[in-house]
Design a protein around this motif. Structure first.
Motif, PDB file in Angstrom:
ATOM      1  N   TYR A 152       0.817  -1.212   0.000  1.00  0.00           N
ATOM      2  CA  TYR A 152       0.000   0.000   0.000  1.00  0.00           C
ATOM      3  C   TYR A 152       0.859   1.274   0.000  1.00  0.00           C
ATOM      4  O   TYR A 152       0.540   2.225  -0.738  1.00  0.00           O
ATOM      5  N   VAL A 202      -2.697  -1.195   7.507  1.00  0.00           N
ATOM      6  CA  VAL A 202      -3.246   0.158   7.450  1.00  0.00           C
ATOM      7  C   VAL A 202      -3.757   0.606   8.819  1.00  0.00           C
ATOM      8  O   VAL A 202      -3.967  -0.202   9.714  1.00  0.00           O
ATOM      9  N   THR A 207      -8.528  -1.552   4.055  1.00  0.00           N
ATOM     10  CA  THR A 207      -8.332  -0.488   3.077  1.00  0.00           C
ATOM     11  C   THR A 207      -9.657   0.135   2.658  1.00  0.00           C
ATOM     12  O   THR A 207      -9.708   1.308   2.288  1.00  0.00           O
TER      13      THR A 207
END
Length: 471
Positions: A152, A202, A207
């Motif tokens: 990411y 994350v 996400t």
């Protein structure tokens, strides 16, 4: 770091304070909820300007998410630890109060310093071949070379539209807030498999639950920060910084004062605490996380968007379980200590200790896996994690001893780790969440405009102090 305008504001306030007649009452000018960096920085700034300030802290210590476990072998950092070269306010506090900052050990992992890493997918044994060549690698094309924890950040940084720290709240970038990070990555060619692996790295639970604009903002800031040099750490532990700040307050912090009810009228603000005590002042500065504030009765009119911010802003689910190795199992299997997995145990780190030669080992678990652990006792969580770890890395069986569990979602005084915006929330309440409500003001890392982390907390405390002084 105060701007020239801020410095002039403080100087003017100090001059006014010097001309005020002495008061018979001991009622403070300002009550501050929370003795984290935001509350401490604001209180010291207000005192410097001549105001009487009283901090009410719900727990028995200062620092908030700056938390050095001095009572645990190895004294691990349970929260913040990395102090960037551009953390101007944090570094100023450390220098002013004689807290020594030192370079991190060379074998400390960070976002910009990757160490060798073992990888396991779907609770299968740790991959022994290079990741790019492993048949377990579900990625294709150029993605196969990306380690799971770098997927990411790579897509965000390669397609970064922001060019300054101010951009994220510029209206022209508002369309990015309508997208989730999942949608942003997909729009830039990320495969479903790559996005799925990114869910374990994350701030948000997934996400799909994180605003692309917030992800862009945070990654831009940390990338900008990294360009200015290697971070440092506090020689005496991160908690040494808030402890030193607290020691220099004119009025000592009142600990174990968890607020339950807040009211205000034309003359001031009243805070009732869990023990039945009441405290009054002309102003109130709330620095506690919104995840905690929403559990307190806040009896004052607020704009609907600001009320939504308090009720809906989310915080990352993070649990760290610190363990001691009873033998060097990594020498038995020849694999790196560091582990990345998408199984229940998720990541495992080895963190150098300031006070002993042996490294601290820690499970670092996020999202739904973290919430599963939050429902367990410490011993049950330890057995759950080590049993799952042994399935993918048999050499660890019987080789670990529990030291401590830090569950941020279960922590009454924090209720989570990092604040983050879900898709659409920056457009909805990003501009209003820190707006003063009468005599009530707001600070905390979640309200910072430019920076994040420890520096963001201090930035927000400075901004709120200046607001109060300007009233």
């Amino acid at each position: 770091m105060l701007s020239r305008r801020s410095t002039l504001t403080l100087a003017a306030a100090a001059s006014l304070a010097a001309t005020r007649p002495a008061r018979a009452t001991t009622k403070p000018d300002v009550l501050v909820l929370g003795a984290g960096l935001a509350g401490l920085y604001a209180a010291l700034t207000l005192e410097q300007a001549g105001m009487k300030v009283q901090i009410l802290e719900g727990s028995n210590r200062a620092g908030g998410r700056c938390f050095t476990a001095y009572d645990t072998p190895g004294q691990p950092e349970l929260g913040a630890s990395q102090i960037g070269q551009m953390y101007a306010r944090v570094r100023a506090m450390a220098g002013k109060y004689n807290v020594k900052l030192v370079a991190p050990p060379p074998n400390m992992s960070s976002e910009t310093h990757q160490l060798p890493m073992a990888i396991s997918l779907n609770q299968r044994p740790v991959i022994t071949k290079p990741w790019a060549d492993s048949p377990q690698n579900p990625l294709h094309g150029k993605e196969r070379d990306l380690l799971p924890n770098l997927i990411y950040p790579t897509y965000v940084n390669t397609n970064q539209p922001l060019t300054s720290l101010y951009d994220w709240y510029d209206p022209k970038f508002a369309p990015y807030d309508k997208l989730s990070l999942h949608q942003f990555m997909a729009a830039h060619g990320a495969s479903a498999a790559a996005i799925g692996l990114s869910d374990y790295d994350v701030y948000a639970d997934t996400t799909a639950g994180w605003s692309a604009l917030d992800a862009l903002r945070k990654n831009f800031y940390y990338g900008w920060e990294a360009k200015h040099g290697m971070f440092e750490t506090a020689a005496g532990g991160t908690s040494a910084i808030p402890n030193a700040m607290a020691a220099h307050l004119a009025t000592p912090i009142l600990f174990n004062k968890f607020a339950t009810h807040i009211t205000q009228d034309k003359s001031g603000v009243t805070v009732t605490t869990e023990d039945g005590a009441t405290y009054q002042a002309s102003f109130l500065l709330i620095t506690i996380p919104f995840s905690v504030l929403r559990r307190i009765k806040l009896d004052t009119p607020l704009p609907p968007a600001q009320r939504r911010a308090i009720n809906e802003m989310d915080y990352s689910k993070i649990v760290s379980v610190w363990v001691k190795p009873t033998r060097k199992y990594w020498e038995d299997d020849g694999l790196p200590i560091f582990l990345w997995s998408n199984g229940p145990q998720e990541r495992m780190f080895a963190v150098p200790s300031r006070v002993q030669t042996q490294e601290n080992l820690s499970f670092y678990v996020r999202g739904q896996h973290a919430m599963n652990i939050c429902a367990m006792s410490d011993q049950a969580a330890f057995h759950y994690l080590t049993e799952n770890l042994a399935q993918i890395r048999p050499s660890t069986k019987g080789a670990l001893e529990l030291l401590r569990v830090q569950s941020w979602p279960n922590d009454k005084f924090n209720r989570g780790g990092y604040a983050y915006f879900k898709p659409g929330q920056i457009n909805d309440f990003g501009q209003i969440l820190a707006q003063p409500a009468g005599r009530i003001h707001f600070a905390g890392e979640h309200t910072a405009k430019l920076t994040t982390g420890m520096e963001g907390a201090c930035e927000s405390g400075e901004r709120a102090a200046i607001e109060i002084l300007g009233v």
